[in-house]
Design an enzyme around this catalytic site. Structure first.
Site, mmCIF file in Angstrom:
data_model
loop_
_atom_site.group_PDB
_atom_site.id
_atom_site.type_symbol
_atom_site.label_atom_id
_atom_site.label_comp_id
_atom_site.label_asym_id
_atom_site.label_seq_id
_atom_site.Cartn_x
_atom_site.Cartn_y
_atom_site.Cartn_z
ATOM 1 N N PHE A 26 -61.968 -21.957 -57.572
ATOM 2 C CA PHE A 26 -61.476 -22.483 -58.838
ATOM 3 C C PHE A 26 -59.967 -22.698 -58.770
ATOM 4 O O PHE A 26 -59.219 -21.784 -58.428
ATOM 5 C CB PHE A 26 -61.810 -21.473 -59.944
ATOM 6 C CG PHE A 26 -61.369 -21.846 -61.323
ATOM 7 C CD1 PHE A 26 -62.090 -22.769 -62.064
ATOM 8 C CD2 PHE A 26 -60.251 -21.257 -61.893
ATOM 9 C CE1 PHE A 26 -61.700 -23.107 -63.352
ATOM 10 C CE2 PHE A 26 -59.858 -21.582 -63.181
ATOM 11 C CZ PHE A 26 -60.581 -22.511 -63.911
ATOM 12 N N SER A 94 -64.903 -17.469 -53.722
ATOM 13 C CA SER A 94 -64.668 -17.290 -55.150
ATOM 14 C C SER A 94 -65.647 -18.156 -55.957
ATOM 15 O O SER A 94 -66.855 -18.005 -55.804
ATOM 16 C CB SER A 94 -63.211 -17.625 -55.478
ATOM 17 O OG SER A 94 -62.872 -17.189 -56.768
ATOM 18 N N MET A 95 -65.154 -19.111 -56.769
ATOM 19 C CA MET A 95 -66.090 -19.965 -57.507
ATOM 20 C C MET A 95 -66.967 -20.756 -56.548
ATOM 21 O O MET A 95 -68.100 -21.111 -56.896
ATOM 22 C CB MET A 95 -65.348 -20.915 -58.443
ATOM 23 C CG MET A 95 -66.301 -21.729 -59.332
ATOM 24 S SD MET A 95 -65.479 -22.876 -60.457
ATOM 25 C CE MET A 95 -65.028 -24.198 -59.317
ATOM 26 N N ASP A 197 -59.015 -7.167 -53.900
ATOM 27 C CA ASP A 197 -59.137 -8.405 -54.662
ATOM 28 C C ASP A 197 -58.613 -8.181 -56.079
ATOM 29 O O ASP A 197 -59.159 -7.384 -56.829
ATOM 30 C CB ASP A 197 -60.601 -8.845 -54.699
ATOM 31 C CG ASP A 197 -60.783 -10.277 -55.156
ATOM 32 O OD1 ASP A 197 -59.876 -10.793 -55.839
ATOM 33 O OD2 ASP A 197 -61.821 -10.871 -54.829
ATOM 34 N N HIS A 227 -57.789 -11.792 -52.230
ATOM 35 C CA HIS A 227 -58.838 -12.666 -52.748
ATOM 36 C C HIS A 227 -59.175 -13.824 -51.814
ATOM 37 O O HIS A 227 -60.339 -14.164 -51.639
ATOM 38 C CB HIS A 227 -58.419 -13.209 -54.120
ATOM 39 C CG HIS A 227 -59.452 -14.055 -54.771
ATOM 40 N ND1 HIS A 227 -60.718 -13.583 -55.071
ATOM 41 C CD2 HIS A 227 -59.438 -15.364 -55.156
ATOM 42 C CE1 HIS A 227 -61.432 -14.546 -55.626
ATOM 43 N NE2 HIS A 227 -60.679 -15.641 -55.687
#
Length: 255
Positions: A26, A94-95, A197, A227
Site C-alpha cells: 500500500f 504487506s497489502m 514490524d 516492515h
C-alpha cells in the site's frame, strides 16, 4: 526522473513453468519487489511484478483508486502469468500479501507467500480513518515508521510519504473482507513476518495461520528486518526462503 521511472515500472522475467506474481504494498511501488524478483529470476523462476493502480505516480492519483481496483490488477497479473506458466504463486508484501490471500480465496493461485500481510495494523489511528475522512484528505506516515526502516533500506525505493485517507479506509475494508474468507484457502502457504514490524502488528501472521491451518502453512519469523522485508537486512535470506518454498512446485532439475 529516469531513476523514478525505473523504480515504478512493472517488470517481467521469463523462466520455467512456475510463475511468481510479485505484488507490492500500500502506497509503495514495484521497486519494493524488484530485488526479490531479480533474485528469483536468476534461480530460474518466471517473475511478473505488477504496479497497482494509483501507485508509483502521485498520492492524488492513488486517492482515485480503491481496493476493488487493486484486486482487479492482481487478477490481471495472474491471467498474464497463466499464458506461459501452468503454476502460479502469489508473492506479496504487506497489502500485496493481503491481495495474494484474496486471490487464494478465489482459487486462482497454486500457492501463496505473504510477507508482513496485515490483519491488524500497528498504528491504532488507522482504524479511525473513516471518522476523519470528512475532515482530512491525506495523512502523513508516522515518523517512527520512516526512521525504523531507513537503516535497513536501500536508496532505490519509491513510496508515498502522504497517504490518501480514502485509500486507507478502502484498505481497512479489504482487510475485513479477506479475513472473513481465509478459511476457504486450500493452497500451500508460506507466511513470513518481521518481529520489528512497526506497520503491521505481528499478531497478523498468527491470525492468518489459525484460519488456514488446514493447509499446514509454513510460518517463518525474521528477527532483524522491519516492515519492508524485501529490502531489509535479511533480504537475501528472504529470497532463498521463497526459492525453497517454490521448489515444492516443480520437478525440474535445472532449478
Amino acid at each position: 526522473m529516469e531513476l523514478q521511472k525505473r523504480l515504478v515500472e512493472p517488470f517481467h522475467f521469463s523462466g520455467n513453468h512456475v510463475g511468481c506474481l510479485l505484488i507490492h504494498g500500500f502506497s509503495g511501488s514495484p521497486s519494493e519487489m524488484r530485488l526479490l524478483g531479480e533474485c528469483l529470476a536468476k534461480l530460474g523462476w518466471t517473475v511478473h511484478g505488477i504496479r497497482l493502480s494509483g501507485h508509483g505516480t502521485t498520492p492524488e492519483e492513488m486517492a482515485k483508486t480503491r481496493w476493488e481496483d487493486w484486486t482487479k490488477d492482481a487478477v490481471a497479473g495472474v491471467a498474464e502469468l497463466r499464458k506461459t506458466c501452468d503454476t502460479v504463486i502469489g508473492v506479496g508484501l504487506s497489502m500485496g500479501g493481503l491481495l495474494a490471500l484474496h486471490l487464494a480465496t478465489l482459487g486462482l493461485l497454486d500457492g501463496i507467500v505473504t510477507l508482513n500481510a496485515p490483519m491488524v495494523l500497528a498504528d491504532r489511528r488507522t482504524r479511525y480513518a473513516k471518522l476523519i475522512r470528512p475532515f482530512i484528505t491525506f495523512i502523513g506516515k508516522p515518523k517512527s515508521h520512516r526512521v525504523a526502516s531507513a537503516p535497513e533500506s536501500i536508496p532505490e525505493r519509491f513510496v508515498y510519504e502522504r497517504i490518501p485517507v480514502d485509500g486507507l479506509v478502502s484498505l481497512n475494508r479489504g482487510i475485513r473482507q479477506v479475513r472473513s474468507k481465509l478459511s476457504s484457502i486450500t493452497c500451500p502457504a508460506l507466511l513470513m513476518q518481521s518481529r520489528k514490524d512497526f506497520t503491521v502488528n505481528p499478531v497478523s501472521v498468527q491470525i492468518i495461520h489459525e484460519q488456514i491451518k488446514h493447509v499446514n502453512p509454513i510460518v517463518h519469523y525474521w528477527e532483524k528486518s522491519g516492515h519492508i522485508l524485501t529490502l531489509g537486512r535479511e533480504r537475501e535470506e528472504v529470497a532463498l526462503k521463497v526459492h525453497e518454498f517454490l521448489q515444492k512446485f516443480t520437478t525440474e532439475t535445472s532449478v
